[in-house]
Design a protein around this motif. Structure first.
Motif, mmCIF file in Angstrom:
data_model
loop_
_atom_site.group_PDB
_atom_site.id
_atom_site.type_symbol
_atom_site.label_atom_id
_atom_site.label_comp_id
_atom_site.label_asym_id
_atom_site.label_seq_id
_atom_site.Cartn_x
_atom_site.Cartn_y
_atom_site.Cartn_z
ATOM 1 N N ALA A 63 0.837 -1.215 0.000
ATOM 2 C CA ALA A 63 0.000 0.000 0.000
ATOM 3 C C ALA A 63 0.868 1.261 0.000
ATOM 4 C CB ALA A 63 -0.925 -0.004 1.206
ATOM 5 N N ILE A 64 1.945 1.229 0.763
ATOM 6 C CA ILE A 64 2.853 2.391 0.802
ATOM 7 C C ILE A 64 3.433 2.623 -0.594
ATOM 8 C CG2 ILE A 64 5.034 3.278 1.746
ATOM 9 C CD1 ILE A 64 4.393 1.539 4.280
ATOM 10 N N ALA A 67 0.644 3.837 -2.986
ATOM 11 C CA ALA A 67 0.208 5.221 -2.743
ATOM 12 C C ALA A 67 1.262 6.216 -3.225
ATOM 13 C CB ALA A 67 -0.058 5.425 -1.258
ATOM 14 N N ILE A 68 2.509 5.912 -2.985
ATOM 15 C CA ILE A 68 3.549 6.873 -3.363
ATOM 16 C C ILE A 68 3.826 6.820 -4.873
ATOM 17 C CG2 ILE A 68 5.971 7.543 -2.986
ATOM 18 C CD1 ILE A 68 5.542 6.804 -0.071
ATOM 19 N N GLY A 69 3.727 5.648 -5.446
ATOM 20 C CA GLY A 69 3.956 5.528 -6.886
ATOM 21 C C GLY A 69 2.779 6.006 -7.719
ATOM 22 N N LEU A 70 1.588 6.033 -7.105
ATOM 23 C CA LEU A 70 0.361 6.404 -7.819
ATOM 24 C C LEU A 70 0.515 7.744 -8.545
ATOM 25 C CD1 LEU A 70 -2.790 5.498 -7.918
ATOM 26 C CD2 LEU A 70 -3.089 7.346 -6.292
ATOM 27 N N PHE A 118 -7.346 -3.431 0.929
ATOM 28 C CA PHE A 118 -6.621 -2.793 2.030
ATOM 29 C C PHE A 118 -7.526 -2.467 3.224
ATOM 30 C CE2 PHE A 118 -4.140 0.758 3.975
ATOM 31 C CZ PHE A 118 -3.012 0.007 4.272
ATOM 32 N N LEU A 486 10.778 16.768 -6.748
ATOM 33 C CA LEU A 486 9.508 16.137 -6.375
ATOM 34 C C LEU A 486 9.669 14.625 -6.207
ATOM 35 C CD1 LEU A 486 6.382 16.590 -6.061
ATOM 36 C CD2 LEU A 486 6.199 16.050 -8.480
ATOM 37 N N ALA A 493 10.186 9.830 1.118
ATOM 38 C CA ALA A 493 8.975 9.531 1.903
ATOM 39 C C ALA A 493 8.707 8.029 1.895
ATOM 40 C CB ALA A 493 7.788 10.291 1.328
ATOM 41 N N ILE A 497 8.748 5.883 5.333
ATOM 42 C CA ILE A 497 7.517 5.254 5.839
ATOM 43 C C ILE A 497 7.679 3.730 5.863
ATOM 44 C CG2 ILE A 497 5.030 4.967 5.481
ATOM 45 C CD1 ILE A 497 5.047 7.722 4.069
ATOM 46 N N GLN A 501 7.579 1.060 9.108
ATOM 47 C CA GLN A 501 6.700 -0.117 9.158
ATOM 48 C C GLN A 501 7.505 -1.402 9.378
ATOM 49 O OE1 GLN A 501 3.569 1.582 9.579
ATOM 50 N NE2 GLN A 501 3.124 -0.516 8.997
ATOM 51 N N ILE B 3 -1.110 4.637 9.513
ATOM 52 C CA ILE B 3 -0.506 4.553 8.179
ATOM 53 C C ILE B 3 -1.496 4.889 7.053
ATOM 54 C CG2 ILE B 3 -0.836 2.014 8.074
ATOM 55 C CD1 ILE B 3 2.168 3.793 6.641
ATOM 56 N N LEU B 7 -1.025 7.882 4.296
ATOM 57 C CA LEU B 7 -0.957 7.637 2.851
ATOM 58 C C LEU B 7 -2.005 8.456 2.095
ATOM 59 C CD1 LEU B 7 -0.279 3.780 2.748
ATOM 60 C CD2 LEU B 7 1.361 5.643 2.478
ATOM 61 N N LEU B 10 -0.720 11.936 1.846
ATOM 62 C CA LEU B 10 0.364 11.998 0.856
ATOM 63 C C LEU B 10 -0.190 11.990 -0.572
ATOM 64 C CD1 LEU B 10 3.479 11.893 1.470
ATOM 65 C CD2 LEU B 10 3.384 9.583 0.588
ATOM 66 N N ILE B 11 -1.190 11.123 -0.800
ATOM 67 C CA ILE B 11 -1.814 11.050 -2.135
ATOM 68 C C ILE B 11 -2.470 12.392 -2.471
ATOM 69 C CG2 ILE B 11 -3.719 10.004 -3.446
ATOM 70 C CD1 ILE B 11 -3.079 7.347 -2.007
ATOM 71 N N LYS B 14 0.136 15.037 -3.238
ATOM 72 C CA LYS B 14 0.797 14.751 -4.526
ATOM 73 C C LYS B 14 -0.123 15.082 -5.708
ATOM 74 C CE LYS B 14 1.289 10.496 -5.528
ATOM 75 N NZ LYS B 14 1.735 9.111 -5.582
#
Lengths: 509, 54
Positions: A63-64, A67-70, A118, A486, A493, A497, A501, B3, B7, B10-11, B14
């Motif tokens: 999920a981390i 979410a960050i790659g999204l 999730f 960016l 991040a 994160i 975890q 968490i 997230l 953060l989304i 972004k």
């Protein structure tokens, strides 16, 4: 406004930066979704709560990453419209269909079921939850499918016809585009590499727990699942890599020659296992390309043409031509390309003058020569040669690391199965330090695919210089640095994160 | 902060940066903004592809 080499270089650098950063996030999602789905299947089958905890821990890391790659890939679409608007217009219909399907079908399927996966624990039935997890895995891989179909078309454009009235390539056969051998082999090789990376990620983090003498049961179980998955998919990766190289040999022989630093073609060509290129070597001179090399005899002939005796053309055969083997020189192709460009100009002029007979003749000439259209824009035959050192070293880094990963999976699986993995600390350290190497191999693979295709945006049809927009290079430079900041922020991040975890461990779930 | 909430935050940040700052300020669709119709866009690209002064 300008359209110089500087502008094209900055546009390329920006796209490379975006693509390389985007690809730091994607392969883990592609593979970890399947590993999590396998773990949850074991949980549903056995009812063992430990497997639920194990699944939930890896799902949180997934999920981390997700979410960050999204949406990091969406920036490439921004760049298509701004920096590569000529390219976007010319390929519009071919690129539009796969990307629209990706957006409508795969991404929404992936995202919808990701939410169930999730947040849906104990809110939906066990079977529904498991189904959602599998659908996330399938959806994320389907997303990759459509994008790689589009990329495969850039490597080997098929199933389309250039419309001289609109200046766009129009799709004439969707299935030719979809089943393009370059796209199929690229998709299979790419997603499989994601499975291998995710397996190495799980093994590496599990190894860290074992080194810290924490979460022993969880770590060993995770390792066995990941090493089994990684070992099976590594063999598949090997097979799809062979298929990819075969496709490159058929459709992009210059890329294959650059991958191997092969300047002069030969029959029974070998693969360079380890080699150091001579930086002074230029196309057409008498210098040896390597200062040192160890070669596997006949292997390149077999890899490229599935025959130990096959002739593999070198860079010089492809640039200067080789009559004996029926290879046309770049100079001849440039002549053909210029005929196509001139015929297109004449067609346009006659259309304007409403001279339909002359326009028809010009169009007929264009059709005869259009397969070399892109060569009409090259300034010198040497422009057709990609960066040999970059392509060669990237290819060899990728292959070398792939071989190491296979060996590591065997070692980890063997020691885990005989229940001695925690005693083999050198294997655990190797597994931990292989996590960054897995990412290096991923990026190297894309460098081979994209840098090896240069100077083409679309193989043989459109060089990058013609594909770039006429915009100010300073604005591209500004956004390059903006993205660098960016993406680096996002990466920091993600790592921060994730580390938190991992340090908390699976017991928190 | 849990968490999940971290997230989501953060989304949101972004997506705001990407669509309301990056896209809006730095990434106009060049052909859409410079030309009014597809015919004009085609004519421009054809001119680009057949420019003999290159």
């Amino acid at each position: 406004m300008e359209n110089t080499d500087l502008l094209v270089d900055w546009s390329r650098a920006q796209f490379a930066l975006t693509a390389l950063y985007h690809w730091l996030f994607v392969p883990l999602t592609l593979g970890l979704t399947f590993i999590v789905a396998i773990m949850e299947t074991i949980y549903v089958k056995t009812g063992d709560i430990w497997w639920k905890k194990t699944t939930q821990f890896w799902m949180t890391l997934l999920a981390i990453n997700f979410a960050i790659g999204l949406a990091t890939g969406i920036i490439m679409e921004f760049e298509f419209g701004t920096n590569w608007s000529n390219y976007s217009w010319i390929v519009g219909d071919i690129f539009g269909a796969p990307l629209a399907i990706e957006g409508l079908m795969a991404f929404f399927m992936e995202s919808t079921f990701f939410a169930v996966m999730f947040f849906g624990w104990d809110k939906v039935s066990k079977k529904m939850h498991l189904l959602s997890t599998w659908l996330v895995a399938i959806g994320s891989n389907l997303s990759a499918l459509w994008i790689l179909v589009a990329n495969g078309w850039m490597q080997h454009p098929v199933g389309m016809q250039f419309n001289p009235d609109t200046a766009r390539n129009e799709m004439v056969n969707f299935w030719d585009v979809f089943f393009n051998p370059s796209a199929v082999s690229k998709f299979l090789h790419t997603v499989t590499s994601g499975y291998v990376l995710a397996s190495l990620f799980v093994i590496g983090i599990s190894a860290w727990y074992l080194l810290k003498k924490r979460e022993m049961r969880f770590a060993k179980r995770s390792m066995i699942v990941a090493a089994s998955f990684g070992l099976i998919t590594s063999f598949f990766l090997l097979t799809t890599g062979d298929e990819s190289a075969f496709e490159v040999a058929q459709n992009q022989p210059m890329k294959l020659a650059a991958m191997e630093g092969l300047y002069k073609g030969k029959t029974r060509a070998g693969i360079v296992a380890i080699g150091l290129l001579d930086q002074e070597k230029s196309v057409g001179d008498t210098k040896e390309p390597f200062t040192f090399k160890l070669e596997i005899p006949n292997a390149l002939s077999f890899l490229g043409y599935h025959s130990l005796q096959a002739f593999v053309p070198g860079i010089e055969d492809l640039v200067f031509g080789n009559k004996k083997h029926g290879i046309m020189s770049v100079k001849e192709k440039m002549k053909e390309g210029k005929i196509a460009v001139n015929a297109l100009a004449s067609y346009k002029q006659y259309q304007k003058e409403e001279n339909s007979q002359k326009a028809k003749e010009a169009l007929s000439t264009f059709r005869k020569h259009e397969r070399y259209l892109g060569y009409g824009y090259l300034k010198s035959p040497l422009d057709a040669v990609p960066n040999v050192a970059l392509t060669f070293y990237s290819f060899h880094v990728m292959v070398g690391l792939g071989t190491w990963f296979l060996l590591l999976f065997i070692l980890v699986l063997y020691f885990a199965m005989i229940n001695e993995i925690e005693k083999r600390r050198w294997v655990l350290y190797a597994a931990l330090w292989t996590i960054p190497l897995a990412y290096v191999a991923q990026e190297a693979g894309w460098i081979v695919a994209e840098a090896g295709r240069q100077p083409w945006a679309i193989q043989d049809l459109l060089p990058v210089g013609m594909a770039a927009s006429n915009v100010a290079s300073t604005s591209v430079q500004i956004t390059f640095w903006l993205f660098a900041v960016l993406f680096t922020g996002l990466l920091i991040a993600e790592i921060k994160i994730m580390l938190t975890q991992i340090k908390n461990g699976p017991e928190e779930h | 902060m849990k968490i999940g909430k971290k997230l989501w935050l953060l989304i949101a940040i972004k997506l705001f940066i990407l669509f309301f700052i990056v896209k809006w300020l730095f990434f106009p669709d060049v052909l859409q903004t410079r030309f009014n119709s597809d015919a004009e866009r085609s004519a421009y690209i054809l001119k680009h592809l057949t420019n003999k002064e290159r």
